[in-house]
Write an enzyme that holds these catalytic residues in place. Structure first.
Site, PDB file in Angstrom:
ATOM      1  CB  SER A  14      -0.998   0.069   1.357  1.00 29.59           C
ATOM      2  OG  SER A  14      -0.278   0.315   2.276  1.00 29.59           O
ATOM      3  CE  LYS A  15      -1.504   7.085  -2.287  1.00 28.64           C
ATOM      4  NZ  LYS A  15      -1.061   6.725  -3.604  1.00 28.64           N
TER       5      LYS A  15
END
Ligand code: GLU
Ligand code: ZN
Length: 316
Positions: A253-254
């Protein structure tokens, strides 16, 4: 029969590195086998789909060099290639499932469904729809219609017992017990088809031979196979690509740094480098090389050498 595969992104955000990883495996499979790569836009979620995301997805795929033979902008023999332009087709198939007894209208309200789920949970069973409206008489149905209740269309999962087996090219055979599947919704009360119906109708009518997609869709695959069977059609071959993890082995994810392709592009990474690195996440060339040109990857690519365990994406 020649190979036809597709990449079917939902235009609800920018292209993520995980999406590109699956798109790449599909594309490599098509190119290795001299097949066709189809780009379909899955925009039935009207609230979350946006034209600017669709444009960005096309732009990033072009930049990466993942070219398609048929698709939204290009057309092709099985178009249109945007789900929002295919609603008439989904309605025809829904009607066919209804006419053949494989689907039925469900008038349960949200509260009723929740009560059914709670009851199942209390009885120590999996929370699920209990099939209440399978047994509605014509008179009961009419009464609800007259009360203005807009029904959803549900698939009637066979109560024969037994298993649905997904013969996955990457993961081997995976069994799902029919008893664990409840009567899932095909069409919402506003007439919009849900994912399982739309994707099956599209893959069928676009003559897709191999569905290569993310692992997260594996749990829907038995439902889609049931729809093929109800339509009297043979399902395509499935291959579910494992998800990517970050270096800490949690879902990528980010938090793990740049996650969208546009960010890598902005940072100056070359598309060939991104494709080379992504190809090696889960796939190992027979000779074990680490640096390969795209044509070399195409030449050597084989789904049989794709791992079923998740690969770690490490930006370093
Ligand atoms: N539209 C789905 C997604 O973006 C893909 C569905 C599929 O490949 O079957 O996750
Ligand atoms: Zn119902």
């Amino acid at each position: 029969m020649s190979v036809r595969v597709r990449f079917a992104p939902s235009p609800t955000g920018y292209l993520h590195i995980g999406n590109v990883h699956t798109a790449l495996f599909s594309w490599l499979f098509a190119r290795h086998n001299g097949g066709r790569f189809v780009l379909r836009i899955e925009d039935t979620d009207v609230d979350r789909s946006e034209a600017r995301y669709e444009a960005a997805i096309l732009d990033e795929l072009r930049w990466l060099g993942l070219d398609w033979d048929e698709g939204v902008d290009k057309g092709g023999p099985y178009g249109p290639y945007r789900q929002s332009e295919r609603l008439e087709l989904y309605a025809q198939y829904a009607q066919r499932l209804l006419d053949t007894g494989h689907a039925y209208w469900c008038y349960c309200t949200r509260e009723e469904i929740e009560a059914q789920r709670d009851a199942a949970l209390r009885a120590g069973r999996a929370p699920r729809y209990n099939g209440h409206c399978r047994r509605l008489s014509e008179a009961e149905r009419r009464r609800r219609e007259q009360a203005g209740i807009k029904p959803v269309l549900r698939f009637r999962v066979p109560d024969t017992g037994g298993d649905i087996v997904v013969e996955d090219l990457i993961r081997g055979p995976i069994r799902f017990s029919l008893a664990d599947l409840d009567d899932f919704v095909l069409v919402r009360s506003n007439g919009v088809p849900l994912y399982n119906l739309a994707v099956t109708v599209d893959d069928l009518t676009m003559r897709i031979t191999h569905i290569i997609r993310a692992e997260e869709h594996l749990s829907n695959t038995p439902r889609q196979i049931l729809i093929y069977q109800a339509l009297g059609e043979a399902p395509p071959v499935f291959a579910h690509v494992s998800m990517l993890l970050g270096p800490d082995r949690t879902k990528l994810s980010k938090r793990h740094g740049a996650a969208s392709i546009s960010e890598f592009r902005g940072q100056g990474y070359l598309p060939e480098a991104i494709l080379n690195y992504l190809a090696l996440l889960g796939w190992t060339p027979p000779g074990g090389q680490e640096i390969l040109s795209v044509p070399e990857i195409i030449r050597q690519f084989d789904l049989g050498r794709v791992s079923h365990s998740p690969a770690v994406f490490d930006v370093n």
